[in-house]
Design a protein around this motif. Sequence first.
Motif, PDB file in Angstrom:
ATOM      1  N   ARG A   1      -3.243   8.373 -24.445  1.00 32.59           N
ATOM      2  CA  ARG A   1      -4.601   8.082 -23.951  1.00 32.59           C
ATOM      3  C   ARG A   1      -4.550   7.622 -22.502  1.00 32.59           C
ATOM      4  O   ARG A   1      -5.395   7.996 -21.683  1.00 32.59           O
ATOM      5  N   ARG A   2      -3.535   6.817 -22.200  1.00 26.87           N
ATOM      6  CA  ARG A   2      -3.401   6.369 -20.811  1.00 26.87           C
ATOM      7  C   ARG A   2      -3.110   7.545 -19.869  1.00 26.87           C
ATOM      8  O   ARG A   2      -3.696   7.636 -18.781  1.00 26.87           O
ATOM      9  N   LEU A   3      -2.203   8.417 -20.291  1.00 28.55           N
ATOM     10  CA  LEU A   3      -1.854   9.546 -19.427  1.00 28.55           C
ATOM     11  C   LEU A   3      -3.033  10.492 -19.250  1.00 28.55           C
ATOM     12  O   LEU A   3      -3.235  11.047 -18.162  1.00 28.55           O
ATOM     13  N   ILE A   4      -3.777  10.702 -20.346  1.00 30.32           N
ATOM     14  CA  ILE A   4      -4.965  11.566 -20.219  1.00 30.32           C
ATOM     15  C   ILE A   4      -5.940  10.967 -19.214  1.00 30.32           C
ATOM     16  O   ILE A   4      -6.474  11.666 -18.340  1.00 30.32           O
ATOM     17  N   ARG A   5      -6.172   9.670 -19.357  1.00 36.07           N
ATOM     18  CA  ARG A   5      -7.079   9.003 -18.408  1.00 36.07           C
ATOM     19  C   ARG A   5      -6.508   9.052 -17.002  1.00 36.07           C
ATOM     20  O   ARG A   5      -7.251   9.274 -16.031  1.00 36.07           O
ATOM     21  N   LEU A   6      -5.199   8.879 -16.890  1.00 34.69           N
ATOM     22  CA  LEU A   6      -4.559   8.927 -15.578  1.00 34.69           C
ATOM     23  C   LEU A   6      -4.667  10.329 -14.976  1.00 34.69           C
ATOM     24  O   LEU A   6      -4.982  10.479 -13.787  1.00 34.69           O
ATOM     25  N   ASN A   7      -4.400  11.354 -15.789  1.00 34.10           N
ATOM     26  CA  ASN A   7      -4.497  12.727 -15.277  1.00 34.10           C
ATOM     27  C   ASN A   7      -5.934  13.066 -14.890  1.00 34.10           C
ATOM     28  O   ASN A   7      -6.170  13.761 -13.892  1.00 34.10           O
ATOM     29  N   GLU A   8      -6.882  12.621 -15.705  1.00 33.86           N
ATOM     30  CA  GLU A   8      -8.277  12.864 -15.354  1.00 33.86           C
ATOM     31  C   GLU A   8      -8.620  12.220 -14.025  1.00 33.86           C
ATOM     32  O   GLU A   8      -9.334  12.815 -13.194  1.00 33.86           O
ATOM     33  N   CYS A   9      -8.111  11.018 -13.835  1.00 32.08           N
ATOM     34  CA  CYS A   9      -8.373  10.336 -12.566  1.00 32.08           C
ATOM     35  C   CYS A   9      -7.774  11.098 -11.399  1.00 32.08           C
ATOM     36  O   CYS A   9      -8.445  11.354 -10.392  1.00 32.08           O
ATOM     37  N   LEU A  10      -6.487  11.478 -11.533  1.00 32.47           N
ATOM     38  CA  LEU A  10      -5.820  12.147 -10.416  1.00 32.47           C
ATOM     39  C   LEU A  10      -6.411  13.533 -10.169  1.00 32.47           C
ATOM     40  O   LEU A  10      -6.479  13.984  -9.029  1.00 32.47           O
ATOM     41  N   ALA A  11      -6.813  14.216 -11.278  1.00 33.73           N
ATOM     42  CA  ALA A  11      -7.370  15.555 -11.106  1.00 33.73           C
ATOM     43  C   ALA A  11      -8.761  15.525 -10.487  1.00 33.73           C
ATOM     44  O   ALA A  11      -9.192  16.506  -9.876  1.00 33.73           O
ATOM     45  N   SER A  12      -9.476  14.422 -10.669  1.00 38.26           N
ATOM     46  CA  SER A  12     -10.844  14.350 -10.154  1.00 38.26           C
ATOM     47  C   SER A  12     -10.921  13.795  -8.732  1.00 38.26           C
ATOM     48  O   SER A  12     -12.031  13.623  -8.207  1.00 38.26           O
ATOM     49  N   LEU A  13      -9.780  13.493  -8.143  1.00 39.64           N
ATOM     50  CA  LEU A  13      -9.813  12.976  -6.773  1.00 39.64           C
ATOM     51  C   LEU A  13     -10.346  14.042  -5.831  1.00 39.64           C
ATOM     52  O   LEU A  13      -9.936  15.206  -5.880  1.00 39.64           O
ATOM     53  N   GLY A  14     -11.264  13.654  -5.010  1.00 42.19           N
ATOM     54  CA  GLY A  14     -11.872  14.589  -4.071  1.00 42.19           C
ATOM     55  C   GLY A  14     -11.439  14.328  -2.644  1.00 42.19           C
ATOM     56  O   GLY A  14     -10.453  13.626  -2.385  1.00 42.19           O
ATOM     57  N   PRO A  15     -12.189  14.851  -1.716  1.00 44.56           N
ATOM     58  CA  PRO A  15     -11.807  14.681  -0.304  1.00 44.56           C
ATOM     59  C   PRO A  15     -12.176  13.319   0.270  1.00 44.56           C
ATOM     60  O   PRO A  15     -11.675  12.950   1.329  1.00 44.56           O
ATOM     61  N   ASP A  16     -13.062  12.582  -0.414  1.00 43.43           N
ATOM     62  CA  ASP A  16     -13.519  11.309   0.135  1.00 43.43           C
ATOM     63  C   ASP A  16     -12.481  10.220  -0.119  1.00 43.43           C
ATOM     64  O   ASP A  16     -12.154   9.904  -1.273  1.00 43.43           O
ATOM     65  N   TYR A  17     -11.964   9.633   0.930  1.00 43.63           N
ATOM     66  CA  TYR A  17     -10.902   8.631   0.840  1.00 43.63           C
ATOM     67  C   TYR A  17     -11.371   7.388   0.106  1.00 43.63           C
ATOM     68  O   TYR A  17     -10.694   6.888  -0.820  1.00 43.63           O
ATOM     69  N   GLN A  18     -12.521   6.857   0.448  1.00 44.18           N
ATOM     70  CA  GLN A  18     -12.989   5.615  -0.148  1.00 44.18           C
ATOM     71  C   GLN A  18     -13.297   5.786  -1.636  1.00 44.18           C
ATOM     72  O   GLN A  18     -12.973   4.926  -2.462  1.00 44.18           O
ATOM     73  N   GLU A  19     -13.904   6.907  -2.004  1.00 46.63           N
ATOM     74  CA  GLU A  19     -14.171   7.160  -3.420  1.00 46.63           C
ATOM     75  C   GLU A  19     -12.875   7.256  -4.219  1.00 46.63           C
ATOM     76  O   GLU A  19     -12.782   6.735  -5.338  1.00 46.63           O
ATOM     77  N   ASN A  20     -11.865   7.902  -3.665  1.00 44.45           N
ATOM     78  CA  ASN A  20     -10.580   8.019  -4.359  1.00 44.45           C
ATOM     79  C   ASN A  20      -9.935   6.654  -4.546  1.00 44.45           C
ATOM     80  O   ASN A  20      -9.398   6.349  -5.621  1.00 44.45           O
ATOM     81  N   VAL A  21      -9.981   5.812  -3.519  1.00 49.33           N
ATOM     82  CA  VAL A  21      -9.384   4.474  -3.622  1.00 49.33           C
ATOM     83  C   VAL A  21     -10.110   3.660  -4.691  1.00 49.33           C
ATOM     84  O   VAL A  21      -9.488   2.982  -5.519  1.00 49.33           O
ATOM     85  N   THR A  22     -11.422   3.732  -4.696  1.00 47.19           N
ATOM     86  CA  THR A  22     -12.203   2.988  -5.694  1.00 47.19           C
ATOM     87  C   THR A  22     -11.903   3.471  -7.105  1.00 47.19           C
ATOM     88  O   THR A  22     -11.743   2.671  -8.035  1.00 47.19           O
ATOM     89  N   GLN A  23     -11.790   4.783  -7.277  1.00 44.81           N
ATOM     90  CA  GLN A  23     -11.531   5.343  -8.603  1.00 44.81           C
ATOM     91  C   GLN A  23     -10.141   4.959  -9.090  1.00 44.81           C
ATOM     92  O   GLN A  23      -9.962   4.588 -10.262  1.00 44.81           O
TER      93      GLN A  23
END
Length: 996
Positions: free
Chosen positions: A447-469
Motif C-alpha cells: 500500500r505504501r509503494l502504491i501510494r508512493l508510485n502514485e505520488c511520483l507518477a503524478s508529479l508535474g512540471p510545477d516545482y512547488q506543487e511537487n514539493v507539497t505533494q
Amino acid sequence: MGIILLVVALAMSAWQASLVESNQRDRLLIQVVEVANALHWRRVDSLTFSADDLGTPIFESMRVQLRALAERHGGGELWTVAPRNGEWFFGPESLHADDPLASPPGTRYESPPDELGWVLQSLQATTTQPYADEYGEFVSSLAPVVHPQTGQLLMVVGLDAPDTLWWSEIHRGSRPALLAGLGLLVVFGLGVAIVTRRGRAGVVRPAAPYLEAAFVLVSGLLLTGLGVSVAQQLDQREQQTEFVRLAALNSQAMHGAQAPVSGPLVLPPLSQSQSLAGDRAWGVGGLGMLFTVLATMLVMLLRVRHLSVEQQVKERSGELKKSQVMLKAITDVAQDAIVMMDPRGQVVFWNKSAERLFGYRRDEAVGRDLHQMVMPGGPGPEVNRAMRRFAQTGTGDAVDRIVEVSAQRRDGSRLAGELSLSSLRMTDGWYAVGIVRDVCRRKRMERRLIRLNECLASLGPDYQENVTQITQVCGELLESEAALYNRLKEGRLFALGRWRTPEDMPLSDAPEGHVCHDVINGTLGKAYVTGDLTQTPYAEQDPYVKRYGIKSYMGHAVRCQDQVVGSLCVVSTSHMQPTDEDERILGILAAALSAEEGRHLAMSRWQEAKEQADRANQAKSDFLSRMSHELRTPMNAVLGFSQLLEADPSLDEGQQESVREILRGGRHLLDLINEVLDLARVESGRIEMSIEPVLLGDVVRDCLTLLRPLARDKGITIHVGQVDQILMADRTRLKQVLINLISNAIKYNRPHGEVWLDAQARAEDVRVRVRDTGRGVPESLRDALFQPFARLHEDGNESIEGTGIGLAISRRLVELMGGMIGMTGQEQGSCFWFELKAGEPAAQESGDEVDPLHSSAPVAATGQDRHFTVLHVDDNPANLRLVEHVLRQRVGVQVLNAPSGGLGLELARAHRPDLIILDINMPGMNGYDVLQRLRQEPETTDIPLIALTANATERDMERGREAGFDQYLTKPLDMALFMRVVESFLKARKADLTDV
C-alpha cells in the motif's frame, strides 16, 4: 526366556539324575542277581551262618568266590545274611577279616534295611533306598538264594554301594544336562547382551559379525552333548534290561528249567557306567553334529545377508537421519509457518515460525483441531465440506495453489497470510501440509509503494506543487503528526513543503539551533532519527521543539548536485519507534525531492538558456528577413531590366556578353540570398516536411536534367549506378540535398573528371553515395565541413562559385527527414553520403517498365471533353506536377492545383469541379477537415472525392471510407488503377451532363 531355559536345564538335570539313579539301581540289582545265581544252593544250604562256619572248606571257598565276583563287578562289597529265629546273621563276605567293616560269620545284623523283610517274603531281588546301619550309609541290592525244591530262602546276597559313591555317580550323571542348560543360558544371555548393545550403539565391530553363528555352534554342541548323554543312559538301560532277561534265563537254567546261557553275564562296574555308549548315542551324536553344522552354516548365510541388509539399512538410516536433521533445520529456520494436519483435522507438525506467527507453542498446538484453533467461531459448513472432500480424495480448491487467508492469533489479533497447500498420502489417509507466510507487513508495504508510485507518477512540471505533494505523502506514509521540507536558501530556512503543521509556524526562520539545519550542514549525518528529543540538546536549542512540544523526529538530507540544500522530516508530539522500512521510505522520498531539486535547477538553467537562444535566433531571423527584403527589392530591378536588355536585338555581341555577365552575377547573388534564408528557416525549425515513399530514380533523373549542362561545361562525366530504391523522404528536400552534393562534386572536381552516383540497400535504410575524382577535402577542414559558410578548399581560390552553406542546409534537411549525412575520404577525391529509411516497394515504378499511362484506353481529347475540371489538393509540389502532367496528356481535362486545404476550398466553391483529388496529410487543414467542409456546403456536397495519400494501412483505408471518400487510393501511385478510377468518375459525370 532366560528363566525358561533355567527351568528347562534344572528339569533336564533332575530327569537325567533320576535316569542315572534308575540305571544304577538296575545295574546293582543285576550284579547282585548274577552273584546269587553264581552261588550253588547246595553249598549255601550246608552253611549254618554261625561261628562254626569259620574255617570250614565250604565257607572259605564261598568267601574266595565272593571276592572274585566283587572284583569282577567293580570292587563292590558282597555280603550274605540268612534269617534265623526272626533275626539276620552274617555269612561269607568279600571283605578281608582285618577290614573294619568285616563281620565274622554268625554276627547278628543289628540294623538291617527294611527291604530284607520284603525279600524274605517275596523271594525276589530288590535295591534298597539309601539307609544307615551300624556299618555306615549304603545303597544295597539284595538277591535271594532259594532252595529249588522246597522254595525256602537259604540266604540273601547283598552288594553295597557306598552312599557317597552313589550320589556322586548320580550327580555326575545329571551334570551334562545341567551344564548344557547353563551353557545355553549363558549363550542366550551373551546373545541378548550383544544384540542389545549393538542395537544401542548401531556399530558392529569387525571381529563380531558372526557371533550368532558361534552361539549356534556352541548351542548345537551343548545340545548334542546332552543328547549323547541321554542316549548313553538309554543304551545302558537297554543293556541292563537285556542282562536282566539273560540273568533270569540263566537262573531258570540253573534251577533246571532250561540249559544255562553260555559265557558269563557281566555288567560294567558303577564307576565305569558313563563311559559306555551304544548305537543310539553314536546316532544322536552324529545327527547332532550334522544339524549343528547345518544350522551354523545357515546362520552364517543369514548373517551375511543380514549384514548386507544391515549395511543398506545403516546407509538408508544415515540418509534418513541426515534428511531428518536437514528437514528439522530447514523448518526451524524457515521464516514461514509450516503446519501439517492429519485426516481428522488435528495438528501433527508445528514449526517454530508457526509458534511465532500464531502464538501457540508446539506442545499446545499438536493434537488440537487446526480450524478450531485459528478460525474465530470455528469452521463453517463450507470448510467442513471441503475437509470431508479432502479426507476422501486429497483434493480441494486450495490444494496446489497459493491463496490469501485470514486467521486469528492466540491473542485474538488478525493475521493476513498467504497459504500454499499440498496433500500427502499416508497409510491412514490424506494429510495436508500448509506453508503460511505473514503478508501483513508486505501488504502494508505494498500500500505504501502504491501510494508512493502514485505520488511520483503524478508529479508535474510545477516545482512547488511537487514539493507539497511529496511532503504530504511523506507524512501520510510514515503516519506522523506533521511533515516538513525545509530548504536552506539565502541564509534562512524556508518551509517549502508543509503537511499538518501548526498555523502559527512561520514560513521561514533563522537556521541556528534547528535540528533540520544540523542535518543540512552534515553535523548529524545524512539522516537523523530519535524517539525522544527531550533527551537531546535540541530540547533547549530548537525553538520548534520547545514551542510545539515535539518529542520524536526523523529527518533526511535533500541534495542538489552533490550539495545538501534541505531536509525532509516528520515529527510527532509522542514517542515514535520508526522501523527500517520507515527509514527507507523517508530516504526514497528524500531522493525524490533531490531529483526534483535537480530537475528544477536544470529546468531553470535550460529555460534561461532557451530564452537566450530564442532571443539570438530571433535577432538573426529579423536581421536576415530585413536583409533579404532590402536586397530583393534592388535585385528584382537589376534582374528584370537585365532580362529586357538580353532580349533587345539591337545590342551587339559585346554588349550582350556584358548583359549576360550582369545576369550571372545577379542570379548568383539571388541564390545566395535564397540559401541564407533557407538556412535560417531550417535552423529555426519553421520548415515543414511531407515524408512519404519516394522513388530515388525519379529524383535522380530530375537532378541530372538540371546538372548535366554544368557537367558538360566542366567536362565531367557522371556515372549512375543502381538507384531504384524507395526512400521515406520529402521529395522536394531530397532533390535539394542531391543537387547540393552532385553540384559540389562537379564544381570541386578536376578537369575531365568523373562523378559516381549510386545507392546501397541496408537492413532498414538506404545509403546514397556521391563520389568524385577531385582534390578531396583536407583533414584539417573536415571538422568544419558541415558548418555554415565553410568552403571546401583551403587555398582561398574564389574562382569556384558557392556560398558555403549548402552542406549545412543538406545536413539539417537529412536530419529532419530522420537520416544522417557524412563524408568518407578516398585515395583520390571525396565520397559524400547520406542515409534515409527505406520505404515499401511499389509495382511498376521503375523507368524500365511499361509506361502505365498506356495501360488504359485514352479518352478522346475532343472539344466536348474540355469542360471537365479536376481539382487536385496537395501540399507537395512534385505530386501536383505529376498528377497534372498525367491528366493533361491522357484525359484532356482542366486541372486546378491547390497546395493547401484552404485554397482548395476556395477553388472548389469558385469552380465547382467535376472531380476532386485530395491528399490527407497536409499542414494546417488536413484532408479530413477539407472533406467535412465540402460535404457540409450544398454547392460542393455532390462532387466526387478521391483520396490520394500515403496512409496505406487497413485502418487508414477503413477510416477514409467511413469519412465519406468515394474512392481511396494510396501512394506510390498505381497509374493504371488511378486512370481507371478517374475515367470512371468522368464517364459518369459525362453521362449526367448528356442527360441534362
